[in-house]
Design a protein around this motif. Structure first.
Motif, PDB file in Angstrom:
ATOM      1  N   LYS A  85     -23.015 -18.610   0.863  1.00 41.69           N
ATOM      2  CA  LYS A  85     -22.451 -18.530  -0.486  1.00 41.69           C
ATOM      3  C   LYS A  85     -21.165 -19.340  -0.593  1.00 41.69           C
ATOM      4  CE  LYS A  85     -20.684 -15.238  -3.887  1.00 41.69           C
ATOM      5  NZ  LYS A  85     -20.532 -13.808  -4.244  1.00 41.69           N
ATOM      6  N   ASP A 210     -15.879 -13.869 -10.625  1.00 45.03           N
ATOM      7  CA  ASP A 210     -17.121 -13.831 -11.395  1.00 45.03           C
ATOM      8  C   ASP A 210     -16.898 -13.427 -12.851  1.00 45.03           C
ATOM      9  OD1 ASP A 210     -19.103 -14.609  -9.491  1.00 45.03           O
ATOM     10  OD2 ASP A 210     -18.845 -12.674  -8.494  1.00 45.03           O
ATOM     11  N   SER A 240     -16.995  -7.566  -8.911  1.00 41.32           N
ATOM     12  CA  SER A 240     -18.239  -8.224  -9.315  1.00 41.32           C
ATOM     13  C   SER A 240     -19.438  -7.292  -9.230  1.00 41.32           C
ATOM     14  CB  SER A 240     -18.500  -9.441  -8.434  1.00 41.32           C
ATOM     15  OG  SER A 240     -17.483 -10.405  -8.565  1.00 41.32           O
ATOM     16  N   TYR A 241     -19.470  -6.444  -8.210  1.00 45.94           N
ATOM     17  CA  TYR A 241     -20.646  -5.629  -7.935  1.00 45.94           C
ATOM     18  C   TYR A 241     -20.451  -4.154  -8.301  1.00 45.94           C
ATOM     19  CZ  TYR A 241     -21.893  -9.723  -5.104  1.00 45.94           C
ATOM     20  OH  TYR A 241     -22.178 -10.999  -4.674  1.00 45.94           O
ATOM     21  N   THR A 286     -29.180 -10.089  -4.020  1.00 46.49           N
ATOM     22  CA  THR A 286     -30.034  -9.691  -5.153  1.00 46.49           C
ATOM     23  C   THR A 286     -29.310  -9.444  -6.475  1.00 46.49           C
ATOM     24  OG1 THR A 286     -29.892  -7.280  -4.771  1.00 46.49           O
ATOM     25  CG2 THR A 286     -31.528  -8.524  -3.479  1.00 46.49           C
ATOM     26  N   CYS A 287     -27.992  -9.505  -6.527  1.00 47.93           N
ATOM     27  CA  CYS A 287     -27.272  -8.983  -7.695  1.00 47.93           C
ATOM     28  C   CYS A 287     -26.771 -10.020  -8.691  1.00 47.93           C
ATOM     29  CB  CYS A 287     -26.100  -8.114  -7.228  1.00 47.93           C
ATOM     30  SG  CYS A 287     -26.599  -6.490  -6.645  1.00 47.93           S
ATOM     31  N   ASP A 288     -27.243 -11.249  -8.620  1.00 48.72           N
ATOM     32  CA  ASP A 288     -26.761 -12.248  -9.578  1.00 48.72           C
ATOM     33  C   ASP A 288     -27.006 -11.820 -11.026  1.00 48.72           C
ATOM     34  OD1 ASP A 288     -25.919 -13.782  -7.478  1.00 48.72           O
ATOM     35  OD2 ASP A 288     -27.442 -15.343  -7.685  1.00 48.72           O
ATOM     36  N   ILE A 291     -24.516  -9.097 -12.023  1.00 46.29           N
ATOM     37  CA  ILE A 291     -23.200  -9.667 -12.291  1.00 46.29           C
ATOM     38  C   ILE A 291     -23.169 -10.289 -13.687  1.00 46.29           C
ATOM     39  CG2 ILE A 291     -21.586 -11.501 -11.635  1.00 46.29           C
ATOM     40  CD1 ILE A 291     -22.448 -11.028  -8.724  1.00 46.29           C
ATOM     41  N   ALA A 292     -24.205 -11.045 -14.024  1.00 44.40           N
ATOM     42  CA  ALA A 292     -24.257 -11.693 -15.336  1.00 44.40           C
ATOM     43  C   ALA A 292     -24.293 -10.654 -16.453  1.00 44.40           C
ATOM     44  CB  ALA A 292     -25.486 -12.598 -15.413  1.00 44.40           C
TER      45      ALA A 292
END
Length: 390
Positions: A85, A210, A240-241, A286-288, A291-292
């Motif tokens: 990343k 983010d 972010s998460y 897996t969390c994109d 986050i969006a």
């Protein structure tokens, strides 16, 4: 024969000088526990639940017996995923060997600063900024050099240039807590020019990276050739998460600096527990979309708060570009801690601007990491409280 040993009076026992230094320098305030129908716009914490797949990963790790000590630098699989990343962010190779998994972002900042600062070292910080930086510098015996921000809450580059002369460290967050501004590529390039040829180290806290609402690509400090090789990059999974209570973060930077930070972190904290690291790995993988989704909702809430605050007489609003904070100036001739105490009696909790530096006085920090109803009602109570103070 009776003992003649005399017990030392408790009143003569004293803590280490570091405790007194922190107490003298710290601006951090501990507000009373929220209770009753108090609306809190004070917390710098997502109100979202941790994504379900992350929680399920932790449960699976527990059930499979992943409950033993982890390597001191962190689980190899997580460090490899983070290296991939970060390579994309940095535009340069990143070795997993130079990543340290920490007990939250706070422990990462502590390991960074305490491993670099000697007594008397000058450490430059913006004013206002996140108050933990000054506490850690004071703990190490360093000298905090606060640099007032410009009127738009970005860096005053002339003042910053003067302050950086002979500095050991420059510590900042981007996006900023408490102001919500986002430093542009042009600002960071200017910083690189100011530091060119100097030994000054940068500690870049990018916890809110983010949450950038500027519409332009976020510029990380580590993406610039003139800064990457002198920067300790500090990150956390908290914002972010939505993983604040999980207490997991990480550092990356030049090998000698990460080795030094690891020595401090291993001494204070030891390794982060394996279950949390397994969950963090799933978050990275897996969390994109999560986050969006959360970023879109924060942006909507920020617009709502700005609209509601604009109706309140006597407030000058800031123009936040990231994170989830509004930092308005008020026109009442009272210290911000007194204003905050008065507002609590009207049922709303916010943070005093002075907590973040002398130049934060006269401001309040409001968080829109709260639901729409809380934002609307909290601002209504704030308006009522400010009116009563007049």
């Amino acid at each position: 024969m009776p003992s003649t040993v005399t017990a030392t009076p408790l009143s003569s026992l004293a803590p280490a000088a570091a405790v007194a230094r922190i107490a003298a320098a710290s601006r951090r305030t501990q507000q009373p526990q929220s209770s009753g129908d108090l609306v809190s716009l004070a917390m710098g914490e997502p109100d979202f639940d941790t994504p379900e797949q992350v929680t399920e990963a932790a449960l699976a790790a527990l059930r499979s017996g992943r409950t033993h000590y982890s390597p001191l630098l962190g689980e190899p699989a997580l460090r490899e995923a983070l290296a991939d990343k970060l390579a994309g962010i940095a535009g340069a190779p990143v070795s997993p060997a130079d990543i340290l998994i920490t007990q939250g972002g706070t422990a990462g900042l502590a390991a960074s600063i305490l491993s670099l600062v000697d007594p008397g070292d000058r450490v430059v910080v913006p004013d206002p900024t996140y108050s933990l930086y000054a506490d850690l510098v004071s703990m190490a015996g360093g000298v905090v050099v606060p640099v007032p921000l410009a009127a738009d809450l970005h860096w005053d580059l002339d003042l910053l240039a003067d302050a950086l002369a002979g500095a050991k460290l420059f510590v900042f967050c981007n996006p900023s807590n408490p102001t919500g501004i986002v430093h542009s590529r042009a600002e960071l390039e200017t910083l690189a020019d100011l530091l060119d040829g100097t030994p000054t180290i940068v500690v870049s806290d990018e916890a809110y990276a983010d949450l950038d609402f500027t519409g332009r690509p976020f510029t990380s400090t580590i993406s610039l050739d003139g800064l990457r090789d002198r920067t300790v990059y500090c990150q956390t999974f908290s914002k972010s998460y939505a993983m604040t209570g999980w207490r997991v973060g990480y550092l990356w930077g030049p090998t000698p600096l990460i080795q030094a930070a690891a020595r401090i972190h291993n001494t204070f904290n030891g390794s982060v527990n394996t279950v949390v690291q397994d969950a963090a790995l799933v978050a990275v993988q897996t969390c994109d979309a999560d986050i969006a989704r959360m970023r879109t909702e924060y942006e909507r809430r920020g617009d709502l708060m700005r609209t509601e605050l604009a109706k309140v007489p006597g407030l000058t609003l800031s123009a936040p570009e990231g994170a989830f904070y509004q930092f308005p100036r008020y026109d009442i001739d009272l210290p911000s801690v007194d204003v905050v105490a008065a507002l609590r009696t009207h049922g709303v909790a916010v943070r005093p601007g002075s907590e973040f530096g002398a130049r934060g006085e006269g401001h309040l920090r409001l968080s829109y990491a709260a639901d729409a109803e809380s934002i609307t009602e909290g601002v209504r109570r704030l308006a009522r409280g400010l009116s009563a103070l007049r």
